[in-house]
Design a protein around this motif. Structure first.
Motif, PDB file in Angstrom:
ATOM      1  N   MET A  28      46.442  13.786   0.200  1.00  0.00           N
ATOM      2  CA  MET A  28      45.706  14.224   1.380  1.00  0.00           C
ATOM      3  C   MET A  28      44.271  14.611   1.033  1.00  0.00           C
ATOM      4  N   ARG A  29      44.118  15.289  -0.128  1.00  0.00           N
ATOM      5  CA  ARG A  29      42.758  15.664  -0.538  1.00  0.00           C
ATOM      6  C   ARG A  29      41.915  14.417  -0.813  1.00  0.00           C
ATOM      7  N   ALA A  30      42.540  13.376  -1.395  1.00  0.00           N
ATOM      8  CA  ALA A  30      41.815  12.132  -1.650  1.00  0.00           C
ATOM      9  C   ALA A  30      41.416  11.465  -0.341  1.00  0.00           C
ATOM     10  N   VAL A  31      42.300  11.503   0.645  1.00  0.00           N
ATOM     11  CA  VAL A  31      41.986  10.936   1.960  1.00  0.00           C
ATOM     12  C   VAL A  31      40.808  11.678   2.593  1.00  0.00           C
ATOM     13  N   ILE A  32      40.818  13.009   2.466  1.00  0.00           N
ATOM     14  CA  ILE A  32      39.710  13.809   3.009  1.00  0.00           C
ATOM     15  C   ILE A  32      38.401  13.444   2.305  1.00  0.00           C
ATOM     16  N   ALA A  33      38.476  13.239   0.968  1.00  0.00           N
ATOM     17  CA  ALA A  33      37.272  12.899   0.212  1.00  0.00           C
ATOM     18  C   ALA A  33      36.688  11.575   0.678  1.00  0.00           C
ATOM     19  N   VAL A  34      37.562  10.588   0.901  1.00  0.00           N
ATOM     20  CA  VAL A  34      37.080   9.298   1.389  1.00  0.00           C
ATOM     21  C   VAL A  34      36.505   9.451   2.801  1.00  0.00           C
ATOM     22  N   ALA A  35      37.140  10.288   3.618  1.00  0.00           N
ATOM     23  CA  ALA A  35      36.615  10.539   4.959  1.00  0.00           C
ATOM     24  C   ALA A  35      35.231  11.182   4.894  1.00  0.00           C
ATOM     25  N   LEU A  36      35.020  12.059   3.911  1.00  0.00           N
ATOM     26  CA  LEU A  36      33.702  12.673   3.744  1.00  0.00           C
ATOM     27  C   LEU A  36      32.652  11.636   3.354  1.00  0.00           C
ATOM     28  N   LEU A  37      33.032  10.660   2.530  1.00  0.00           N
ATOM     29  CA  LEU A  37      32.092   9.602   2.185  1.00  0.00           C
ATOM     30  C   LEU A  37      31.698   8.809   3.424  1.00  0.00           C
ATOM     31  N   VAL A  38      32.688   8.500   4.266  1.00  0.00           N
ATOM     32  CA  VAL A  38      32.385   7.823   5.529  1.00  0.00           C
ATOM     33  C   VAL A  38      31.526   8.728   6.414  1.00  0.00           C
ATOM     34  N   GLY A  39      31.829  10.040   6.375  1.00  0.00           N
ATOM     35  CA  GLY A  39      31.059  10.991   7.167  1.00  0.00           C
ATOM     36  C   GLY A  39      29.603  11.051   6.769  1.00  0.00           C
ATOM     37  N   LEU A  40      29.298  10.681   5.515  1.00  0.00           N
ATOM     38  CA  LEU A  40      27.904  10.663   5.069  1.00  0.00           C
ATOM     39  C   LEU A  40      27.103   9.636   5.874  1.00  0.00           C
ATOM     40  N   TYR A  41      27.728   8.508   6.175  1.00  0.00           N
ATOM     41  CA  TYR A  41      27.071   7.507   7.016  1.00  0.00           C
ATOM     42  C   TYR A  41      26.848   8.063   8.422  1.00  0.00           C
ATOM     43  N   VAL A  42      27.856   8.768   8.935  1.00  0.00           N
ATOM     44  CA  VAL A  42      27.742   9.357  10.274  1.00  0.00           C
ATOM     45  C   VAL A  42      26.612  10.385  10.304  1.00  0.00           C
ATOM     46  N   LEU A  43      26.551  11.222   9.260  1.00  0.00           N
ATOM     47  CA  LEU A  43      25.488  12.232   9.175  1.00  0.00           C
ATOM     48  C   LEU A  43      24.115  11.571   9.156  1.00  0.00           C
ATOM     49  N   THR A  44      23.978  10.509   8.390  1.00  0.00           N
ATOM     50  CA  THR A  44      22.692   9.824   8.302  1.00  0.00           C
ATOM     51  C   THR A  44      22.300   9.222   9.641  1.00  0.00           C
ATOM     52  N   LEU A  45      23.262   8.573  10.308  1.00  0.00           N
ATOM     53  CA  LEU A  45      22.965   7.979  11.616  1.00  0.00           C
ATOM     54  C   LEU A  45      22.622   9.058  12.639  1.00  0.00           C
ATOM     55  N   ALA A  46      23.282  10.226  12.544  1.00  0.00           N
ATOM     56  CA  ALA A  46      22.970  11.328  13.455  1.00  0.00           C
ATOM     57  C   ALA A  46      21.554  11.837  13.224  1.00  0.00           C
ATOM     58  N   ALA A  47      21.153  11.944  11.950  1.00  0.00           N
ATOM     59  CA  ALA A  47      19.795  12.390  11.633  1.00  0.00           C
ATOM     60  C   ALA A  47      18.764  11.383  12.149  1.00  0.00           C
ATOM     61  N   LEU A  48      19.053  10.097  11.979  1.00  0.00           N
ATOM     62  CA  LEU A  48      18.143   9.075  12.502  1.00  0.00           C
ATOM     63  C   LEU A  48      18.051   9.158  14.025  1.00  0.00           C
ATOM     64  N   ALA A  49      19.197   9.372  14.672  1.00  0.00           N
ATOM     65  CA  ALA A  49      19.193   9.521  16.131  1.00  0.00           C
ATOM     66  C   ALA A  49      18.379  10.736  16.554  1.00  0.00           C
ATOM     67  N   GLY A  50      18.463  11.825  15.772  1.00  0.00           N
ATOM     68  CA  GLY A  50      17.682  13.018  16.078  1.00  0.00           C
ATOM     69  C   GLY A  50      16.191  12.754  15.992  1.00  0.00           C
ATOM     70  N   ILE A  51      15.764  11.978  14.990  1.00  0.00           N
ATOM     71  CA  ILE A  51      14.342  11.636  14.847  1.00  0.00           C
ATOM     72  C   ILE A  51      13.870  10.828  16.057  1.00  0.00           C
ATOM     73  N   VAL A  52      14.690   9.864  16.469  1.00  0.00           N
ATOM     74  CA  VAL A  52      14.338   9.056  17.641  1.00  0.00           C
ATOM     75  C   VAL A  52      14.260   9.920  18.895  1.00  0.00           C
ATOM     76  N   LEU A  53      15.213  10.854  19.058  1.00  0.00           N
ATOM     77  CA  LEU A  53      15.235  11.709  20.236  1.00  0.00           C
ATOM     78  C   LEU A  53      13.995  12.577  20.320  1.00  0.00           C
ATOM     79  N   VAL A  54      13.551  13.141  19.190  1.00  0.00           N
ATOM     80  CA  VAL A  54      12.340  13.981  19.191  1.00  0.00           C
ATOM     81  C   VAL A  54      11.138  13.170  19.645  1.00  0.00           C
ATOM     82  N   ASN A  55      11.015  11.937  19.141  1.00  0.00           N
ATOM     83  CA  ASN A  55       9.880  11.091  19.538  1.00  0.00           C
ATOM     84  C   ASN A  55       9.945  10.739  21.024  1.00  0.00           C
TER      85      ASN A  55
END
Length: 486
Positions: free
Chosen positions: A1-28
């Motif tokens: 289960m911990r390994a599954v969570i770790a892999v989910a966190l790696l996928v979450g890194l992509y989500v975090l990056t896309l959210a940050a990019l969306a935030g930059i677009v929203l501010v503009n």
């Protein structure tokens, strides 16, 4: 289960990056809708920089391991015994052998591979073998070390654990690249660093478990005695190598010299009487460290206890690991100078006694540089300056003891102590240049000056009411040229 969570966190890194990019677009967009042209211009420029940094980090994670290749490549036709050992270990571990082997100037071994899709697809695999390990370990001990590294890629582990390790490596690589670039990369690096801490905390216990599993796999291949002795010997090799490189090789290199045979010089350090008790203490009592929540390795005593409990008979030949190489001295030599090869042609090969003298001489040159510049360029000129009342200029220095609030007398005495050291260095250099003295360094880095003791004469020459006559007379008695009497 911990390994599954770790892999989910790696996928979450992509989500975090896309959210940050969306935030930059929203501010503009908000600045544009509210008709704020100046703010929009600034936001667009800064946002573009941050977006570029975010995408750089994302591509670093997705793109696999670093392409940087370290050390000296070892071809199978040149070193068949080393390659045969690595292939046998890979087969016993249950993984494919590396595509290439490199000997590196570090007291360590490692296996790296390029991966895709968060480590799910592996491509090129490289093995790095430290030259100090080849110089110090036995073949059984080296077998344990290499089997441990290969064990991280064993099919006996779950595939998810391999992804976890690849994720840790990728995050560290990403943070290193971001922090070594522009300010906007560093800003994005801070965001990723907090996310990486979460990932490391979740995966630390998994990584420590995998280290113990790799130890167990390697022990079954090399034997318990080889495993225990390897784990005890690795800190010894690391300390000996650091001492050799930092206190002996590097100063000699900077002075323009190299030992005739680097391998023999390092062997001399390891076998020296003055170091034996120091290295034995490290061997019997491995250094302990406080385990942090992010550590990927268990404490060394825990690892030693775990492999000792396995009680596996020894396997394989018990000969020096260097015997695996056709010419271990040549490999050590090429490896250590591989990163400095552009300067290699201007280095002079000398025996160890000459080398230690040259390194000490270079140290004294640096120590006397200010005095030579201020005093006129030679020992005779410096003594003339002292006799002509130029002591104040020679005592002038920007250094201050303590906080710098000491009185004039204390500062003057402090500066005089520096002057005594500089003048001593200049006198010793003059004596050595005219073959009246020499230096010798032991393996602990302690340098001994073999020459006349002129301490009293130097102190008299630097005293406010002193004279250089005594020092000049002593030098004349030693038949030192270019220091005229007065």
């Amino acid at each position: 289960m911990r390994a599954v969570i770790a892999v989910a966190l790696l996928v979450g890194l992509y989500v975090l990056t896309l959210a940050a990019l969306a935030g930059i677009v929203l501010v503009n967009v908000l600045f544009f809708v509210n008709d704020r042209p100046i703010a929009l211009a600034w936001s667009a420029v800064v946002g573009a920089m941050l977006a570029f940094a975010l995408l750089s980090g994302l591509f670093t994670i997705a793109g696999g391991s670093d392409d940087e290749v370290r050390g000296v490549p070892v071809d199978e036709q040149d070193e068949p015994e080393l390659w045969a050992l690595v292939r046998r270990l890979a087969a016993e571990v249950g993984t494919r052998p590396p595509d290439s082997i490199f000997v590196v100037p570090e007291a360590n071994a490692a296996v790296s591979q390029r991966t895709r899709l968060l480590g799910l697809v592996a491509t090129t695999r490289r093995m790095y073998v430290g030259a100090p390990l080849l110089a110090c370990l036995t073949e059984r001990q080296l077998s344990f070390v290499l089997a441990h590294e290969l064990g991280h890629y064993s099919n006996r582990d779950t595939r998810l654990l391999g992804v976890v390790v690849a994720g840790r490596v990728a995050l560290i690589r990403m943070l290193t690249k971001l922090n070594n670039r522009s300010w906007y990369h560093a800003v994005v690096g801070v965001m990723y660093a907090y996310y990486a801490k979460l990932y490391f905390a979740v995966t630390a216990s998994l990584s420590r478990r995998q280290e113990l599993a790799a130890d167990a796999t390697a022990t079954r291949i090399a034997g318990t005695e080889a495993a225990v002795s390897s784990l005890r010997e690795l800190p010894v090799v690391a300390d000996a190598w650091t001492l050799f490189h930092d206190r002996h090789f590097r100063p000699a290199w900077e002075a323009g010299f190299l030992p005739t045979t680097i391998f023999e010089a390092f062997a001399g350090l390891r076998g020296s009487p003055e170091l034996r008790s120091y290295l034995d203490e490290i061997r019997q009592n491995p250094p302990e460290r406080v385990l942090s929540p992010y550590d990927s390795h268990p404490p060394l005593p825990e690892r030693i206890a775990a492999v000792a409990a396995l009680a596996v008979p020894n396997r394989g030949p018990d000969r020096p690991a260097g015997a695996l190489l056709a010419d271990n001295g040549a490999v050590m030599d090429r490896t250590l100078v591989s990163e400095l090869v552009e300067e290699l042609g201007v280095k002079q090969r000398v025996d160890w006694a000459t080398l230690s003298h040259a390194a000490a001489q270079a140290t004294q040159v640096d120590r006397s540089r200010r005095l030579v510049r201020v005093g006129g360029g030679s020992l005779g000129a410096v003594l003339d300056t002292l006799d002509d009342g130029g002591l104040a200029s020679l005592l002038r220095t920007d250094l201050r003891p303590g906080s710098g609030t000491s009185g004039p007398r204390v500062r003057r005495e402090y500066a005089r102590g520096l002057l005594i050291g500089e003048l001593t260095a200049l006198v010793e250099l003059t004596l050595a240049d005219q073959h009246r003295a020499r230096w010798e360094s032991d393996w602990l880095g302690t340098t001994t000056f073999h020459g006349p003791d002129l301490t009293a004469e130097i102190e008299e020459a630097t005293d406010d009411r002193g004279s250089t006559a005594g020092l000049r007379a002593a030098l004349a008695g030693l038949r030192v040229d270019q220091v005229p009497t007065r």
